[in-house]
Write an enzyme that holds these catalytic residues in place. Structure first.
Site, PDB file in Angstrom:
ATOM      1  N   PRO A   1      27.447   8.683   7.627  1.00 52.66           N
ATOM      2  CA  PRO A   1      27.033   7.566   6.777  1.00 52.66           C
ATOM      3  C   PRO A   1      25.985   8.051   5.762  1.00 52.66           C
ATOM      4  O   PRO A   1      25.077   8.802   6.121  1.00 52.66           O
ATOM      5  CB  PRO A   1      26.422   6.576   7.764  1.00 52.66           C
ATOM      6  CG  PRO A   1      26.918   6.980   9.108  1.00 52.66           C
ATOM      7  CD  PRO A   1      27.174   8.445   9.051  1.00 52.66           C
TER       8      PRO A   1
ATOM      9  N   GLY B   1      19.434   7.756   6.594  1.00 58.59           N
ATOM     10  CA  GLY B   1      18.401   8.493   7.323  1.00 58.59           C
ATOM     11  C   GLY B   1      18.974   9.515   8.276  1.00 58.59           C
ATOM     12  O   GLY B   1      18.267  10.026   9.150  1.00 58.59           O
TER      13      GLY B   1
ATOM     14  N   SER C   1      22.079  14.203   2.682  1.00 56.58           N
ATOM     15  CA  SER C   1      21.869  15.153   1.580  1.00 56.58           C
ATOM     16  C   SER C   1      21.546  16.547   2.119  1.00 56.58           C
ATOM     17  O   SER C   1      21.990  17.552   1.562  1.00 56.58           O
ATOM     18  CB  SER C   1      20.785  14.662   0.620  1.00 56.58           C
ATOM     19  OG  SER C   1      19.528  14.733   1.227  1.00 56.58           O
TER      20      SER C   1
ATOM     21  N   ALA D   1      22.731  17.776   4.919  1.00 57.19           N
ATOM     22  CA  ALA D   1      24.010  18.298   5.418  1.00 57.19           C
ATOM     23  C   ALA D   1      24.872  18.783   4.256  1.00 57.19           C
ATOM     24  O   ALA D   1      25.509  19.845   4.317  1.00 57.19           O
ATOM     25  CB  ALA D   1      24.738  17.203   6.197  1.00 57.19           C
TER      26      ALA D   1
ATOM     27  N   ASP E   1      15.025  18.265   7.201  1.00 52.64           N
ATOM     28  CA  ASP E   1      16.443  17.868   7.260  1.00 52.64           C
ATOM     29  C   ASP E   1      17.373  19.065   7.124  1.00 52.64           C
ATOM     30  O   ASP E   1      18.256  19.286   7.957  1.00 52.64           O
ATOM     31  CB  ASP E   1      16.772  16.867   6.141  1.00 52.64           C
ATOM     32  CG  ASP E   1      16.123  15.519   6.378  1.00 52.64           C
ATOM     33  OD1 ASP E   1      15.204  15.435   7.208  1.00 52.64           O
ATOM     34  OD2 ASP E   1      16.544  14.553   5.727  1.00 52.64           O
TER      35      ASP E   1
HETATM   36  C1  MEV Z   1      13.574  12.176   5.895  1.00 52.52           C
HETATM   37  O1  MEV Z   1      14.752  12.415   6.646  1.00 52.52           O
HETATM   38  C2  MEV Z   1      12.373  12.721   6.607  1.00 52.52           C
HETATM   39  C3  MEV Z   1      11.031  12.441   5.940  1.00 52.52           C
HETATM   40  O2  MEV Z   1      10.016  12.910   6.854  1.00 52.52           O
HETATM   41  C4  MEV Z   1      10.887  13.147   4.605  1.00 52.52           C
HETATM   42  C5  MEV Z   1      10.747  14.667   4.716  1.00 52.52           C
HETATM   43  O3  MEV Z   1      10.530  15.188   5.814  1.00 52.52           O
HETATM   44  O4  MEV Z   1      10.853  15.328   3.653  1.00 52.52           O
HETATM   45  C6  MEV Z   1      10.795  10.963   5.730  1.00 52.52           C
END
Ligand code: MEV
Length: 309
Positions: free
Chosen positions: A85, A89, A93, A95, A138
């Site tokens: 999805p 969150g 992006s 991946a 990420d």
């Molecule tokens: C986003 O998936 C994670 C955050 O902590 C932003 C980041 O780590 O760059 C909100």
């Protein structure tokens, strides 16, 4: 000859947002993600998926350009497909960045598999286009394909990741609560509050980092109850930072009433996105996903490359 690569999505179990300010975080790669393929062509191009909003198309073109440049512009046409999805969150992006970086690096040096470090470096060039100044959590998690402890100390260019042993698998229910604002704006709004009240916000970031460290130890000891409790506390701290919403909180409470050992929002949060619940069995996690009344799926985090859905 066509080349193929995969970039898994991720869930943050502990430490989102605080990680941007130097705190430790815990995240794991999931089985869903982005597949990239590359076929020989006259120049280095991306076939952009149809149906994207103009701003997203532009961002994707700029991100691909950055990765192409960093990978030496191999003469291939790249296509991407995702079962993750988007904008929930779950690291779509990151991946995408990893799948594209991996396939471009394979095309640039067809004789060898690119190192995780090189994939991470090229993927970071893409992530910067999507998120501005990401912590790197990420795409580092996606490139590792594992459960990792991650930290990017203040002022450092790159973060450091440690792959964790996972003696007891971590069965999760992942619930998609609803659309949310882009990560970039949620992170920027928090930065404004933090700049105005640095001492108070600094205390909360510090508490999140300590809770993440305890959760990391719990994963390594196979203590799911302790990890679940750390997740509950972390959700409370994220609420304190102004990063939850009524809908996210309702899903968190529902997961707890369905037997989750711990539940929290995951990723940037804000006005929507996803929540995760940790269960003591995959069967219980699956039952929760069918009773919660929202789109949901299970993901059991195990050692590197052993994901189950
Ligand atoms: C986003 O998936 C994670 C955050 O902590 C932003 C980041 O780590 O760059 C909100």
């Amino acid at each position: 000859m066509s080349l193929a690569a995969f970039g898994p999505g991720k869930v943050i179990l502990l430490g989102e947002h605080a990680v941007v300010y130097g705190a430790q975080a815990l995240a794991g790669a999931i089985a869903r993600g982005v597949h990239a393929t590359a076929t020989p062509a006259s120049s280095c191009t991306l076939v952009r998926p149809t149906g994207l909003k103009p701003a997203v198309r532009q961002q994707l073109a700029a991100a691909f350009e950055a990765a192409a440049e960093a990978a030496g512009r191999p003469a291939v046409q790249v296509r991407v497909e995702s079962d993750l999805p988007i904008s929930m969150g779950l690291g779509s992006s990151g991946a995408l960045s990893v799948a594209v970086a991996r396939v471009l690096l394979q095309a640039s040096a067809p004789s060898g598999t690119p190192s995780a470090r090189r994939v991470t470096e090229v993927a970071l060039e893409m992530e910067r286009q999507f998120h501005g100044t990401p912590s790197g959590l990420d795409h580092t998690c996606s490139a590792s394909g594992a459960v990792i402890a991650f930290r990017k100390r203040k002022g450092a260019e790159l973060g450091t990741a440690r792959t964790l042993e996972v003696p007891t698998p971590l069965p999760l229910a992942v619930v998609l609560v609803g659309e949310r604002s882009p990560t970039r704006s949620t992170v920027a709004a928090l930065r404004e509050r933090q700049a105005r009240w640095p001492v108070r916000y600094g205390r909360l970031f510090d508490q999140i980092g300590r809770t993440a460290a305890e959760g990391i130890a719990a994963v390594e000891q196979g203590d799911l109850a302790a990890l679940g409790d750390a997740m509950n506390v972390n959700h409370g701290l994220l609420c304190g930072l102004g990063l939850s919403s009524a809908a996210l909180d309702a899903a968190v409470h529902r997961l707890r009433s369905l037997g989750a050992l711990g539940a929290k929002l995951t990723g940037a949060g804000g006005d929507g996105g996803a929540v995760i619940g940790l269960f003591d069995s995959t069967a219980k996690a699956r039952r929760a996903t069918t009773s919660i009344g929202l789109p949901a799926f299970t993901s059991t985090l195990t050692r590197s490359e052993e994901h189950t859905t």
